[in-house]
Motif scaffolding. Structure first.
Motif, short mmCIF file in Angstrom:
data_model
loop_
_atom_site.label_atom_id
_atom_site.label_comp_id
_atom_site.label_asym_id
_atom_site.label_seq_id
_atom_site.Cartn_x
_atom_site.Cartn_y
_atom_site.Cartn_z
N LYS A 70 29.44 0.81 -5.93
CA LYS A 70 30.62 1.01 -4.69
C LYS A 70 31.20 2.05 -5.00
O LYS A 70 30.52 3.14 -3.93
N GLN A 71 31.30 2.44 -5.94
CA GLN A 71 32.40 4.16 -5.94
C GLN A 71 30.97 5.00 -6.13
O GLN A 71 30.50 6.19 -5.59
N LEU A 72 30.27 3.99 -6.71
CA LEU A 72 28.52 5.33 -7.39
C LEU A 72 28.07 5.63 -6.07
O LEU A 72 27.82 6.82 -6.16
N HIS A 73 28.19 4.42 -4.97
CA HIS A 73 27.14 4.63 -4.31
C HIS A 73 27.79 5.76 -3.24
O HIS A 73 27.30 5.30 -1.85
N SER A 74 29.16 5.63 -2.69
CA SER A 74 29.76 6.40 -1.93
C SER A 74 29.05 7.50 -1.74
O SER A 74 28.64 8.27 -2.33
N GLU A 75 29.68 7.97 -0.31
CA GLU A 75 29.18 9.24 -0.08
C GLU A 75 29.95 10.27 -0.54
O GLU A 75 31.28 10.20 -1.29
N GLY A 76 29.60 11.91 -0.82
CA GLY A 76 29.79 12.58 -1.69
C GLY A 76 30.45 12.87 -2.87
O GLY A 76 30.90 13.36 -3.50
N SER A 77 29.49 11.44 -3.53
CA SER A 77 29.67 11.13 -5.12
C SER A 77 28.31 12.36 -5.88
O SER A 77 29.43 11.95 -6.92
N GLY A 78 27.85 12.87 -5.70
CA GLY A 78 26.79 13.50 -6.38
C GLY A 78 25.63 13.07 -6.99
O GLY A 78 24.53 13.85 -7.58
N LEU A 79 25.40 11.35 -7.01
CA LEU A 79 24.45 10.64 -7.53
C LEU A 79 23.03 10.99 -6.57
O LEU A 79 23.25 10.81 -5.23
N SER A 110 33.22 14.19 -12.75
CA SER A 110 33.99 13.83 -11.26
C SER A 110 34.26 12.13 -11.59
O SER A 110 35.68 11.59 -11.43
N PHE A 111 32.69 11.60 -11.18
CA PHE A 111 33.07 10.25 -11.15
C PHE A 111 33.85 10.17 -12.78
O PHE A 111 34.40 8.61 -12.57
N TYR A 112 33.05 9.64 -14.10
CA TYR A 112 33.21 9.83 -14.96
C TYR A 112 35.22 9.12 -14.67
O TYR A 112 35.26 8.24 -15.73
N VAL A 113 35.84 10.25 -14.47
CA VAL A 113 37.43 9.75 -15.45
C VAL A 113 37.59 9.48 -13.42
O VAL A 113 39.18 9.72 -13.48
N SER A 114 37.42 9.30 -12.71
CA SER A 114 37.57 8.47 -11.45
C SER A 114 37.70 6.69 -11.16
O SER A 114 36.95 6.30 -11.92
N GLY A 115 38.02 6.59 -10.82
CA GLY A 115 38.81 5.49 -10.17
C GLY A 115 38.20 4.11 -10.74
O GLY A 115 38.38 3.94 -11.61
N ALA A 116 37.88 3.51 -10.27
CA ALA A 116 36.04 2.28 -10.79
C ALA A 116 36.03 2.89 -12.31
O ALA A 116 36.21 1.61 -12.93
#
Length: 170
Positions: A70-79, A110-116
């Protein structure tokens, strides 16, 4: 045998398993992030994670992975896009793999060290032995969404070392 020797033997075994793993099983379809524009000539930062765990840990792993998704596919993640698979090689060897392509290396960091994702890594640190491949992939090499064969070929190329390694920044 001392504990350190058992640990280093286990780590060497896991590293060899990761290096030799060419298996494609229940590979999820390639998912492209909506509104993503692919430059066919640009190289994108790509991360392939591979982890082995006891099969009793797979339910926790699946639950945490759904939260990460859910977090990965959020807008602005850069994925840009991703696929994943889980395979069971026996009671003590259940494997989870992810293959993610990012606009920029910094987006992944940034994704790696954030949230879920951060919470899952902390929660599973003693349960999963992880290995990672980081490579550069041209936009023209990305799989076609919904095309199983192109997705399978893409994953096999990553596993086989066909793409240039993206050396970890220090």
């Amino acid at each position: 045998m001392c504990v350190q020797s058992k640990t280093s033997t286990r780590q060497a075994t896991v590293t060899a398993m990761h290096k030799d793993d060419q298996y494609i099983g229940l590979l999820k379809p390639w998912v492209l992030t909506p509104n993503t524009q692919i430059d066919k000539d640009k190289e994108y930062f790509t991360v392939a994670t591979w982890g082995t765990m006891h099969s009793l840990r797979i339910f926790k792993f699946a639950w945490l992975t759904s939260k990460i998704g859910k977090q990965l596919h959020s807008e602005g993640s850069g994925l840009i896009g991703e696929t994943r698979q889980v395979t069971n090689w026996g009671f003590s060897d259940c494997r989870g793999e992810t293959f993610t392509v990012w606009q920029k290396r910094e987006d992944m960091a940034s994704f790696y060290v954030s949230g879920a994702h951060k919470n899952a890594m902390i929660s599973m640190k003693d349960d999963v032995s992880f290995r990672v491949r980081r490579v550069w992939v041209k936009g023209s090499d990305l799989p076609t969404p919904g095309d199983y064969e192109s997705n399978k070929a893409f994953v096999l190329r990553i596993k086989s070392g066909d793409f240039p390694e993206a050396v970890k920044k220090t």
